[in-house]
Design a protein around this motif. Sequence first.
Motif, PDB file in Angstrom:
ATOM      1  N   SER A  50       0.832  -1.209   0.000  1.00  0.00           N
ATOM      2  CA  SER A  50       0.000   0.000   0.000  1.00  0.00           C
ATOM      3  C   SER A  50       0.865   1.257   0.000  1.00  0.00           C
ATOM      4  N   SER A  51       0.290   2.338  -0.479  1.00  0.00           N
ATOM      5  CA  SER A  51       0.971   3.626  -0.322  1.00  0.00           C
ATOM      6  C   SER A  51       0.145   4.543   0.580  1.00  0.00           C
ATOM      7  N   ASP A  52      -0.757   3.949   1.374  1.00  0.00           N
ATOM      8  CA  ASP A  52      -1.511   4.750   2.339  1.00  0.00           C
ATOM      9  C   ASP A  52      -0.600   5.105   3.512  1.00  0.00           C
ATOM     10  N   LEU A  53      -0.585   6.366   3.850  1.00  0.00           N
ATOM     11  CA  LEU A  53       0.309   6.853   4.907  1.00  0.00           C
ATOM     12  C   LEU A  53       0.182   6.045   6.195  1.00  0.00           C
ATOM     13  N   ASP A  54      -1.070   5.790   6.611  1.00  0.00           N
ATOM     14  CA  ASP A  54      -1.274   5.100   7.887  1.00  0.00           C
ATOM     15  C   ASP A  54      -0.725   3.675   7.865  1.00  0.00           C
ATOM     16  N   ARG A  55      -0.977   2.977   6.761  1.00  0.00           N
ATOM     17  CA  ARG A  55      -0.484   1.603   6.663  1.00  0.00           C
ATOM     18  C   ARG A  55       1.039   1.556   6.629  1.00  0.00           C
ATOM     19  N   VAL A  56       1.611   2.467   5.854  1.00  0.00           N
ATOM     20  CA  VAL A  56       3.067   2.495   5.717  1.00  0.00           C
ATOM     21  C   VAL A  56       3.717   2.865   7.063  1.00  0.00           C
ATOM     22  N   LEU A  57       3.060   3.773   7.793  1.00  0.00           N
ATOM     23  CA  LEU A  57       3.548   4.122   9.134  1.00  0.00           C
ATOM     24  C   LEU A  57       3.597   2.891  10.031  1.00  0.00           C
ATOM     25  N   ALA A  58       2.535   2.103   9.989  1.00  0.00           N
ATOM     26  CA  ALA A  58       2.483   0.891  10.811  1.00  0.00           C
ATOM     27  C   ALA A  58       3.616  -0.053  10.434  1.00  0.00           C
ATOM     28  N   ALA A  59       3.843  -0.220   9.129  1.00  0.00           N
ATOM     29  CA  ALA A  59       4.903  -1.115   8.659  1.00  0.00           C
ATOM     30  C   ALA A  59       6.270  -0.650   9.156  1.00  0.00           C
ATOM     31  N   PHE A  60       6.524   0.640   9.037  1.00  0.00           N
ATOM     32  CA  PHE A  60       7.829   1.170   9.445  1.00  0.00           C
ATOM     33  C   PHE A  60       7.992   1.146  10.961  1.00  0.00           C
ATOM     34  N   ASN A  61       6.907   1.366  11.677  1.00  0.00           N
ATOM     35  CA  ASN A  61       6.958   1.307  13.135  1.00  0.00           C
ATOM     36  C   ASN A  61       7.427  -0.087  13.570  1.00  0.00           C
ATOM     37  N   ILE A  62       6.820  -1.116  12.993  1.00  0.00           N
ATOM     38  CA  ILE A  62       7.179  -2.489  13.353  1.00  0.00           C
ATOM     39  C   ILE A  62       8.615  -2.791  12.913  1.00  0.00           C
ATOM     40  N   ALA A  63       8.964  -2.330  11.715  1.00  0.00           N
ATOM     41  CA  ALA A  63      10.313  -2.590  11.194  1.00  0.00           C
ATOM     42  C   ALA A  63      11.374  -1.971  12.092  1.00  0.00           C
ATOM     43  N   VAL A  64      11.152  -0.729  12.496  1.00  0.00           N
ATOM     44  CA  VAL A  64      12.122  -0.024  13.336  1.00  0.00           C
ATOM     45  C   VAL A  64      12.208  -0.679  14.716  1.00  0.00           C
ATOM     46  N   GLY A  65      11.060  -1.031  15.272  1.00  0.00           N
ATOM     47  CA  GLY A  65      11.050  -1.712  16.573  1.00  0.00           C
ATOM     48  C   GLY A  65      11.820  -3.021  16.511  1.00  0.00           C
ATOM     49  N   ALA A  66      11.563  -3.803  15.473  1.00  0.00           N
ATOM     50  CA  ALA A  66      12.213  -5.115  15.333  1.00  0.00           C
ATOM     51  C   ALA A  66      13.717  -4.961  15.139  1.00  0.00           C
ATOM     52  N   ALA A  67      14.122  -4.000  14.323  1.00  0.00           N
ATOM     53  CA  ALA A  67      15.551  -3.785  14.092  1.00  0.00           C
ATOM     54  C   ALA A  67      16.230  -3.355  15.392  1.00  0.00           C
ATOM     55  N   SER A  68      15.536  -2.541  16.188  1.00  0.00           N
ATOM     56  CA  SER A  68      16.092  -2.099  17.466  1.00  0.00           C
ATOM     57  C   SER A  68      16.270  -3.265  18.422  1.00  0.00           C
ATOM     58  N   MET A  69      15.412  -4.275  18.287  1.00  0.00           N
ATOM     59  CA  MET A  69      15.515  -5.438  19.159  1.00  0.00           C
ATOM     60  C   MET A  69      16.485  -6.473  18.608  1.00  0.00           C
ATOM     61  N   GLY A  70      17.187  -6.104  17.557  1.00  0.00           N
ATOM     62  CA  GLY A  70      18.257  -6.958  17.059  1.00  0.00           C
ATOM     63  C   GLY A  70      17.865  -7.945  15.974  1.00  0.00           C
ATOM     64  N   PHE A  71      16.650  -7.831  15.454  1.00  0.00           N
ATOM     65  CA  PHE A  71      16.234  -8.747  14.389  1.00  0.00           C
ATOM     66  C   PHE A  71      16.638  -8.221  13.016  1.00  0.00           C
ATOM     67  N   GLU A  72      16.853  -9.149  12.098  1.00  0.00           N
ATOM     68  CA  GLU A  72      17.070  -8.739  10.710  1.00  0.00           C
ATOM     69  C   GLU A  72      15.711  -8.495  10.078  1.00  0.00           C
ATOM     70  N   VAL A  73      15.546  -7.329   9.492  1.00  0.00           N
ATOM     71  CA  VAL A  73      14.235  -6.946   8.950  1.00  0.00           C
ATOM     72  C   VAL A  73      14.379  -6.614   7.467  1.00  0.00           C
ATOM     73  N   THR A  74      13.475  -7.144   6.664  1.00  0.00           N
ATOM     74  CA  THR A  74      13.458  -6.800   5.243  1.00  0.00           C
ATOM     75  C   THR A  74      12.072  -6.314   4.866  1.00  0.00           C
ATOM     76  N   LEU A  75      12.029  -5.160   4.220  1.00  0.00           N
ATOM     77  CA  LEU A  75      10.773  -4.634   3.706  1.00  0.00           C
ATOM     78  C   LEU A  75      10.749  -4.832   2.200  1.00  0.00           C
ATOM     79  N   TYR A  76       9.704  -5.474   1.708  1.00  0.00           N
ATOM     80  CA  TYR A  76       9.525  -5.658   0.264  1.00  0.00           C
ATOM     81  C   TYR A  76       8.491  -4.676  -0.244  1.00  0.00           C
ATOM     82  N   PHE A  77       8.887  -3.827  -1.144  1.00  0.00           N
ATOM     83  CA  PHE A  77       7.971  -2.812  -1.676  1.00  0.00           C
ATOM     84  C   PHE A  77       7.461  -3.271  -3.023  1.00  0.00           C
ATOM     85  N   THR A  78       6.144  -3.361  -3.115  1.00  0.00           N
ATOM     86  CA  THR A  78       5.551  -3.820  -4.369  1.00  0.00           C
ATOM     87  C   THR A  78       4.299  -2.990  -4.665  1.00  0.00           C
ATOM     88  N   PHE A  79       3.859  -3.017  -5.891  1.00  0.00           N
ATOM     89  CA  PHE A  79       2.699  -2.238  -6.342  1.00  0.00           C
ATOM     90  C   PHE A  79       2.749  -0.793  -5.827  1.00  0.00           C
TER      91      PHE A  79
END
Lengths: 161, 74
Positions: free
Chosen positions: A15-44
Amino acid sequence: MSSQAKNNKTIIVFSSDLDRVLAAFNIAVGAASMGFEVTLYFTFWGLSVLRRKNLRVTGKSFIDRVFGWMLPVGTEALKLSKMNFLGIGTWMMKKIMKQRQVALLPELMHTAQESGVQFVACQMSLDMMGLKLEELIDGVKIGGVAAYLEAASASDLNLFV
Amino acid sequence: MAEIKINAQGLKCPMPIVKISKGIKLMSVGDVLFVTSDDPAFKEDVKAFCNMTGNTLTAVTEAGGVFTAQITKK
């Protein structure tokens, strides 16, 4: 990317909806901070998130240029999925977020890159939207479904937003 | 053993966790980190952070809506 670890996190940003993308990045940043390897796949539509601002690209077909005009360019151009009200809702939301010190999308994206979150753009979607890798921000890799599936297989969290 | 203090007051999820993570990376094993936050989600988040990263959460105290977490780096 280590294929041994089975607790990586993968998120498909469709999605390119601001709210959805915010949620995705929030989780990604949290996970990376906790030491996990995180990959975001951008499509459509999600590819819009990665588009670089103020870029002139030559040699594109008319249809590709029309796509380029119609799709948002980068994090600051995204709109809320609800209550956008011709942009006023999105503007209000950003203002409120700033007031309440909630991280805005550009900051989250910067933090994500800084903390090693991998950004992968789907080649098929790029082709479809008439976008080139040079039109995206730095640090984005190109991938296909096999690359995604390999990463997802080494993950215990896989989201689609 | 050094003691490090981080003030994450005013920041909302996920930024307090980002701050802790950045701080812990700069610390040596055995160092103690004190983080303050006024985010109501902080208490649970800092617990989860320590569980998942293997650091020791020695204490979380609350005073006037401000949480203080004491974390020992492992």
